[in-house]
Design a protein around this motif. Sequence first.
Motif, PDB file in Angstrom:
ATOM      1  N   HIS A 128      39.728 -79.713  58.700  1.00 56.41           N
ATOM      2  CA  HIS A 128      40.866 -80.341  58.035  1.00 56.41           C
ATOM      3  C   HIS A 128      41.380 -81.566  58.783  1.00 56.41           C
ATOM      4  N   GLY A 129      41.266 -81.545  60.115  1.00 58.66           N
ATOM      5  CA  GLY A 129      41.783 -82.655  60.900  1.00 58.66           C
ATOM      6  C   GLY A 129      40.759 -83.704  61.233  1.00 58.66           C
ATOM      7  N   HIS A 130      39.503 -83.471  60.812  1.00 53.69           N
ATOM      8  CA  HIS A 130      38.418 -84.410  61.096  1.00 53.69           C
ATOM      9  C   HIS A 130      38.339 -84.743  62.581  1.00 53.69           C
ATOM     10  N   ILE A 141      40.851 -77.969  63.063  1.00 52.66           N
ATOM     11  CA  ILE A 141      40.746 -79.347  63.564  1.00 52.66           C
ATOM     12  C   ILE A 141      39.430 -79.970  63.098  1.00 52.66           C
ATOM     13  N   ASP A 149      40.841 -84.511  64.770  1.00 52.97           N
ATOM     14  CA  ASP A 149      42.123 -84.934  65.341  1.00 52.97           C
ATOM     15  C   ASP A 149      43.007 -83.699  65.598  1.00 52.97           C
ATOM     16  N   ASP A 157      45.950 -83.575  66.633  1.00 56.25           N
ATOM     17  CA  ASP A 157      47.357 -83.854  66.339  1.00 56.25           C
ATOM     18  C   ASP A 157      47.621 -84.029  64.839  1.00 56.25           C
ATOM     19  N   SER A 158      46.644 -83.696  64.014  1.00 60.85           N
ATOM     20  CA  SER A 158      46.812 -83.851  62.570  1.00 60.85           C
ATOM     21  C   SER A 158      47.941 -82.959  62.061  1.00 60.85           C
ATOM     22  N   TRP A 185      48.484 -81.974  59.055  1.00 61.12           N
ATOM     23  CA  TRP A 185      47.954 -81.011  58.090  1.00 61.12           C
ATOM     24  C   TRP A 185      47.400 -79.792  58.802  1.00 61.12           C
ATOM     25  N   GLU A 222      47.799 -83.449  51.668  1.00 60.08           N
ATOM     26  CA  GLU A 222      46.595 -83.540  52.478  1.00 60.08           C
ATOM     27  C   GLU A 222      46.412 -84.924  53.069  1.00 60.08           C
ATOM     28  N   HIS A 223      46.991 -85.914  52.420  1.00 56.80           N
ATOM     29  CA  HIS A 223      46.929 -87.275  52.951  1.00 56.80           C
ATOM     30  C   HIS A 223      48.162 -87.628  53.770  1.00 56.80           C
ATOM     31  N   GLY A 224      48.966 -86.603  54.093  1.00 54.23           N
ATOM     32  CA  GLY A 224      50.086 -86.821  54.996  1.00 54.23           C
ATOM     33  C   GLY A 224      51.368 -87.232  54.337  1.00 54.23           C
TER      34      GLY A 224
END
Length: 532
Positions: free
Chosen positions: A221-223, A218, A225, A227-228, A230, A505-507
């Motif tokens: 990779h999720g910065h 988190i 977040d 709930d990311s 990725w 990676e950008h969703g």
Amino acid sequence: MKQFGNIYLIAGISIIGGGLFGFDISSLSAIIVTDAYRCYFNQGPPGACLGPRSDVQGGITASMAGGSWLAALCSGFLSDRFGRKSAIMTGAVIWVIGSIIVAASQNIAMLIVGRVINGACVGICSAQVPVYITELAPPSKRGRLVGAQQWAITWGIMIMFYISYGCSFIDGPAAFRTPWALQMIPAIILFFGMMFLPESPRWLASKDRWEECEEVLILTHGHGDPDSPWVAREFQAIKEWLEIERQSKAVSYLTLFKPKYINRTHIGLFTQVWSQLTGMNVMMYYITYVFAMAGLTGNTLLVSSSIQYVINVVMTIPALIWVDRVGRRPTLLFGSTMMAIWLWCNAAILGGAGEYVPGGVDDIREAKVRVTGSASKAVIACSYLFVASYAPTWGPVSWIYPPELYPNELRGKAVAFATSGNWLMNFALGYFVPPAFANITWRTYIIFAVFCTAMTVHVYFMFPETAGKPLEEVNEMFDNPNGIKYIGTPAWRTKNYYSTSARMEHGEGLGKEMSGDESPERHESTEPEKKV
């Protein structure tokens, strides 16, 4: 203690471990031709200031690599048991101890002992920093971030060379004691900087510390977040592969030689071995000998030698920008081909236009061939071009590639084993090159030219492409699509999937990927226009 998750900051601090290796290289190359060093450690007639004998100088240089070889092998156990972060911090402490002994050296034996201890740090950090960054970095940034270790090495080489050059104007032993003592500073920064960085999520998962593993994902990779998508995908992929790996027996170094892994073991080992057999050690450790043969002396010799270190720093930058887009295979093939050309040219020039000097040029016993005029300029130019060819290719990729080849449970030991090959060759060449220059002179270049030619062929037929692939999916590449056990896809047919990884990676396209409908490789194969 607060931890920072910016992957560039994480890489920026941890690669200082690579910078220590660079400091060690140039702290010798700038000093071994100075009067202060040659008089203090003289083994010639009293008052002659000839320095150590060729074989002894080779031993002094190689002692660091000897310590690195043993420590690199042991680092796998240290890293797997205590963590990647703790292993790197341990290396920093060892470096400080070694630097104190080196700076206080009263004789050659004490100098060698200090360099062996310094080598232990370099062995640990050179093996485990790439593992640490690889296990934290997203696939599309992995190459540039791990390759930054090589950039740190080049910065260490250049900075230490100029520090040593500046100190060479000091009278007496302080000319070499001062730069050797200053080597402690980056290690201290590394030790305290690592306190603010997270542990590898894959190592945490291997110890069943799942909450911490998810928190690190988190953070990085999720910065922040939770709930990311990725983060969710990475966490699930780590779980699945760890379950598969735990169904097999406990791993050890012997596991690397089982039929299932022997191919990747050989690839990882030879990536590091070949990186040394390029002949770059000739340019880094003993460039002052080479330029002495080209007729340079005094300050001109040292300043001209330093230019290659600037080239090394600058030319590593293209690899950091484009190595993930271009891929590992094309980069390695281009580098070995170009290096072979410059080495063959130097051999031809020194052999054809060189004048044999039995006593050595300017009393440098290892420099027994001298060229002048246009031949001298050509040797210098080919030397610079050789460094410019190595810096964006084999330099960074030799650190990037091995950690990508192995499953999580094997990665620490496998990379440690591969890196030990680097240091074994480093030790052999550090010891071999001074006597080689003294005895077979220009033919030394032929040996390295043959190695570079051979590695081009080896890479083409045996080294698969790993760029852009999540670590858990690199394993699939080594399984034959027709079901033949342990025989993977032919290396020349493997592709770079950087574009797909970057989109994920950008969703983009995460829905299909997370549902298990297709892997990046299969997804990419349906969209040929997006291949790199």
